[in-house]
Design a protein around this motif. Structure first.
Motif, PDB file in Angstrom:
ATOM      1  N   PHE A 105      47.560  45.737  56.004  1.00 20.32           N
ATOM      2  CA  PHE A 105      46.583  46.413  55.158  1.00 20.32           C
ATOM      3  C   PHE A 105      46.794  45.919  53.733  1.00 20.32           C
ATOM      4  N   LEU A 106      45.823  45.178  53.203  1.00 15.56           N
ATOM      5  CA  LEU A 106      45.894  44.689  51.826  1.00 15.56           C
ATOM      6  C   LEU A 106      45.227  45.714  50.928  1.00 15.56           C
ATOM      7  N   ILE A 107      46.042  46.439  50.164  1.00 20.29           N
ATOM      8  CA  ILE A 107      45.495  47.490  49.305  1.00 20.29           C
ATOM      9  C   ILE A 107      45.046  46.884  47.976  1.00 20.29           C
ATOM     10  N   HIS A 108      43.885  47.305  47.529  1.00 22.48           N
ATOM     11  CA  HIS A 108      43.344  46.851  46.252  1.00 22.48           C
ATOM     12  C   HIS A 108      43.734  47.876  45.195  1.00 22.48           C
ATOM     13  N   LEU A 109      44.471  47.440  44.203  1.00 21.10           N
ATOM     14  CA  LEU A 109      44.902  48.341  43.143  1.00 21.10           C
ATOM     15  C   LEU A 109      43.719  48.709  42.246  1.00 21.10           C
ATOM     16  N   PRO A 110      43.849  49.797  41.483  1.00 24.06           N
ATOM     17  CA  PRO A 110      42.738  50.230  40.609  1.00 24.06           C
ATOM     18  C   PRO A 110      42.256  49.102  39.699  1.00 24.06           C
ATOM     19  N   GLY A 111      40.937  48.912  39.683  1.00 28.09           N
ATOM     20  CA  GLY A 111      40.332  47.913  38.813  1.00 28.09           C
ATOM     21  C   GLY A 111      40.326  46.501  39.379  1.00 28.09           C
ATOM     22  N   TYR A 112      40.785  46.313  40.620  1.00 29.20           N
ATOM     23  CA  TYR A 112      40.837  44.991  41.237  1.00 29.20           C
ATOM     24  C   TYR A 112      39.998  44.956  42.509  1.00 29.20           C
ATOM     25  N   GLY A 113      39.531  43.763  42.881  1.00 28.93           N
ATOM     26  CA  GLY A 113      38.860  43.557  44.150  1.00 28.93           C
ATOM     27  C   GLY A 113      37.715  44.520  44.388  1.00 28.93           C
ATOM     28  N   LEU A 114      37.764  45.212  45.533  1.00 29.39           N
ATOM     29  CA  LEU A 114      36.698  46.141  45.908  1.00 29.39           C
ATOM     30  C   LEU A 114      36.694  47.408  45.064  1.00 29.39           C
ATOM     31  N   ARG A 115      37.692  47.572  44.207  1.00 24.78           N
ATOM     32  CA  ARG A 115      37.739  48.751  43.319  1.00 24.78           C
ATOM     33  C   ARG A 115      37.328  48.396  41.889  1.00 24.78           C
ATOM     34  N   LYS A 116      36.812  47.209  41.708  1.00 19.80           N
ATOM     35  CA  LYS A 116      36.386  46.779  40.378  1.00 19.80           C
ATOM     36  C   LYS A 116      34.889  47.003  40.226  1.00 19.80           C
ATOM     37  N   SER A 117      34.518  47.676  39.164  1.00 23.47           N
ATOM     38  CA  SER A 117      33.098  47.928  38.907  1.00 23.47           C
ATOM     39  C   SER A 117      32.712  47.298  37.580  1.00 23.47           C
ATOM     40  N   ASP A 118      31.448  47.391  37.247  1.00 24.34           N
ATOM     41  CA  ASP A 118      30.983  46.865  35.961  1.00 24.34           C
ATOM     42  C   ASP A 118      31.694  47.554  34.801  1.00 24.34           C
ATOM     43  N   GLU A 119      32.081  48.815  35.007  1.00 24.02           N
ATOM     44  CA  GLU A 119      32.784  49.561  33.958  1.00 24.02           C
ATOM     45  C   GLU A 119      34.164  49.005  33.675  1.00 24.02           C
TER      46      GLU A 119
END
Length: 171
Positions: free
Chosen positions: A141-155
Protein backbone atom coordinates in the motif's frame (compact mmCIF):
# COMPACT_ATOMS: atom_id res chain seq x y z
CA UNK A 1 -12.08 17.22 19.02
CA UNK A 2 -9.76 15.14 16.88
CA UNK A 3 -6.15 15.24 18.05
CA UNK A 4 -3.08 14.65 15.89
CA UNK A 5 -2.57 10.98 15.10
CA UNK A 6 0.12 8.55 14.13
CA UNK A 7 -0.98 7.70 10.61
CA UNK A 8 0.38 4.17 10.45
CA UNK A 9 -1.56 3.15 13.56
CA UNK A 10 -4.83 4.40 12.14
CA UNK A 11 -4.54 2.43 8.89
CA UNK A 12 -3.20 -0.87 10.15
CA UNK A 13 -6.65 -2.37 10.72
CA UNK A 14 -7.78 -1.17 7.27
CA UNK A 15 -4.85 -2.94 5.60
CA UNK A 16 -5.52 -6.15 7.51
CA UNK A 17 -9.21 -6.09 6.58
CA UNK A 18 -8.52 -5.42 2.90
CA UNK A 19 -5.90 -8.12 2.53
CA UNK A 20 -8.30 -10.72 3.95
CA UNK A 21 -10.48 -10.29 0.84
CA UNK A 22 -10.53 -13.07 -1.74
CA UNK A 23 -7.89 -12.65 -4.43
CA UNK A 24 -10.47 -13.49 -7.09
CA UNK A 25 -12.82 -10.72 -5.96
CA UNK A 26 -13.76 -8.40 -8.86
CA UNK A 27 -12.23 -4.95 -8.87
CA UNK A 28 -15.24 -2.68 -8.42
CA UNK A 29 -15.63 0.55 -6.53
CA UNK A 30 -17.20 -0.07 -3.14
CA UNK A 31 -17.34 1.19 0.41
CA UNK A 32 -16.42 -0.74 3.56
CA UNK A 33 -17.42 0.32 7.09
CA UNK A 34 -14.45 0.65 9.46
CA UNK A 35 -13.73 1.67 13.05
CA UNK A 36 -10.52 2.95 14.63
CA UNK A 37 -8.80 0.31 16.70
CA UNK A 38 -6.51 2.58 18.69
CA UNK A 39 -6.12 1.18 22.20
CA UNK A 40 -4.98 2.84 25.36
CA UNK A 41 -1.77 4.84 25.06
CA UNK A 42 -0.37 4.47 28.58
CA UNK A 43 3.20 4.64 29.78
CA UNK A 44 4.76 4.51 33.24
CA UNK A 45 6.70 7.69 32.49
CA UNK A 46 4.58 10.83 32.90
CA UNK A 47 6.58 12.59 30.15
CA UNK A 48 6.12 9.68 27.71
CA UNK A 49 2.38 9.45 28.54
CA UNK A 50 1.96 13.18 27.76
CA UNK A 51 3.78 12.70 24.46
CA UNK A 52 1.59 9.71 23.51
CA UNK A 53 -1.58 11.60 24.41
CA UNK A 54 -0.55 14.32 21.98
CA UNK A 55 -0.72 11.74 19.19
CA UNK A 56 -4.05 10.22 20.21
CA UNK A 57 -7.47 10.71 18.69
CA UNK A 58 -10.98 9.70 19.64
CA UNK A 59 -11.81 6.38 17.95
CA UNK A 60 -14.76 6.69 15.55
CA UNK A 61 -16.50 4.82 12.77
CA UNK A 62 -15.80 5.85 9.18
CA UNK A 63 -16.04 4.55 5.64
CA UNK A 64 -13.16 3.15 3.56
CA UNK A 65 -13.66 3.44 -0.20
CA UNK A 66 -12.06 1.09 -2.72
CA UNK A 67 -11.81 2.57 -6.20
CA UNK A 68 -10.48 1.26 -9.48
CA UNK A 69 -7.04 2.83 -9.70
CA UNK A 70 -6.18 5.02 -12.63
CA UNK A 71 -2.58 5.79 -11.71
CA UNK A 72 0.80 4.19 -11.27
CA UNK A 73 0.11 0.54 -12.03
CA UNK A 74 -1.85 -0.32 -8.88
CA UNK A 75 -5.18 -2.11 -9.17
CA UNK A 76 -7.10 -0.18 -6.52
CA UNK A 77 -7.00 3.08 -4.64
CA UNK A 78 -8.01 2.97 -0.99
CA UNK A 79 -9.46 6.18 0.50
CA UNK A 80 -10.65 7.16 3.97
CA UNK A 81 -11.01 10.39 5.97
CA UNK A 82 -7.89 11.95 7.43
CA UNK A 83 -7.78 12.17 11.22
CA UNK A 84 -6.47 15.73 10.77
CA UNK A 85 -8.82 17.69 8.51
CA UNK A 86 -7.36 20.77 6.83
CA UNK A 87 -10.45 22.10 5.10
CA UNK A 88 -9.19 20.96 1.68
CA UNK A 89 -11.64 18.27 0.50
CA UNK A 90 -9.02 16.56 -1.70
CA UNK A 91 -6.29 16.52 0.94
CA UNK A 92 -8.68 15.46 3.71
CA UNK A 93 -9.20 12.03 2.11
CA UNK A 94 -6.19 9.77 2.70
CA UNK A 95 -5.21 7.93 -0.48
CA UNK A 96 -3.25 4.68 -0.77
CA UNK A 97 -2.47 2.84 -3.99
CA UNK A 98 -2.91 -0.91 -3.50
CA UNK A 99 -0.43 -3.10 -5.35
CA UNK A 100 -1.99 -6.58 -5.01
CA UNK A 101 0.27 -9.46 -4.08
CA UNK A 102 0.87 -11.80 -6.99
CA UNK A 103 -0.56 -15.09 -5.70
CA UNK A 104 0.07 -18.66 -6.70
CA UNK A 105 -2.81 -21.15 -6.63
CA UNK A 106 -1.90 -22.46 -3.16
CA UNK A 107 -1.64 -19.04 -1.53
CA UNK A 108 -4.65 -17.27 -0.06
CA UNK A 109 -3.33 -15.06 2.73
CA UNK A 110 -0.29 -12.89 2.07
CA UNK A 111 1.62 -10.37 4.18
CA UNK A 112 1.10 -6.63 3.71
CA UNK A 113 3.34 -3.58 4.00
CA UNK A 114 2.70 0.15 3.98
CA UNK A 115 5.15 2.08 1.79
CA UNK A 116 5.58 5.75 2.70
CA UNK A 117 6.74 7.63 -0.38
CA UNK A 118 9.93 9.64 -0.50
CA UNK A 119 9.86 13.41 -0.80
CA UNK A 120 9.49 13.44 -4.59
CA UNK A 121 6.00 14.40 -5.74
CA UNK A 122 6.00 11.75 -8.50
CA UNK A 123 6.67 9.00 -5.90
CA UNK A 124 8.81 7.07 -8.40
CA UNK A 125 10.86 5.19 -5.81
CA UNK A 126 7.83 4.47 -3.62
CA UNK A 127 6.00 2.96 -6.61
CA UNK A 128 9.08 0.92 -7.51
CA UNK A 129 9.22 -0.54 -3.99
CA UNK A 130 5.47 -1.24 -3.88
CA UNK A 131 5.37 -2.84 -7.33
CA UNK A 132 8.46 -4.96 -6.58
CA UNK A 133 7.07 -6.18 -3.25
CA UNK A 134 3.79 -7.18 -4.92
CA UNK A 135 5.73 -9.36 -7.38
CA UNK A 136 7.17 -11.23 -4.39
CA UNK A 137 3.74 -11.99 -2.93
CA UNK A 138 3.35 -9.01 -0.58
CA UNK A 139 0.36 -6.66 -0.68
CA UNK A 140 1.90 -3.18 -0.84
CA UNK A 141 0.00 0.00 0.00
CA UNK A 142 1.68 3.21 -1.19
CA UNK A 143 0.30 5.95 1.03
CA UNK A 144 0.17 9.48 -0.36
CA UNK A 145 1.18 12.02 2.26
CA UNK A 146 -0.79 15.27 2.66
CA UNK A 147 -0.35 17.56 -0.34
CA UNK A 148 1.21 14.86 -2.56
CA UNK A 149 -0.06 12.65 -5.38
CA UNK A 150 -3.79 11.93 -5.16
CA UNK A 151 -4.04 14.25 -2.13
CA UNK A 152 -2.76 17.29 -4.00
CA UNK A 153 -5.33 19.86 -5.06
CA UNK A 154 -5.18 23.23 -6.75
CA UNK A 155 -5.15 24.75 -3.26
CA UNK A 156 -1.80 23.02 -2.56
CA UNK A 157 0.14 25.19 -5.00
CA UNK A 158 2.60 26.96 -2.69
CA UNK A 159 0.83 25.64 0.42
CA UNK A 160 2.67 25.59 3.71
CA UNK A 161 3.37 22.49 5.79
CA UNK A 162 0.26 20.44 6.64
CA UNK A 163 1.73 19.46 10.00
CA UNK A 164 1.81 22.80 11.80
CA UNK A 165 0.55 21.09 14.97
CA UNK A 166 3.83 19.11 15.19
CA UNK A 167 5.87 22.29 15.38
CA UNK A 168 3.54 24.36 17.51
CA UNK A 169 2.73 21.72 20.14
CA UNK A 170 -0.97 22.64 19.88
CA UNK A 171 -3.96 20.63 18.69
Amino acid sequence: MIKPCILLLSITSIVLELTNAEASEPINARSIPAHDSLGSLKDASHDAADCLNGFAWSPASFSVTLEVSETGGSSRTVRFPSAIPTGDVVNDRVAMQWFHAKLSRDQTVRPAVIVVHESGSSMTIGRLFARSLSLYGVHAFLIHLPGYGLRKSDEDQGAKCRFDFACSGRE
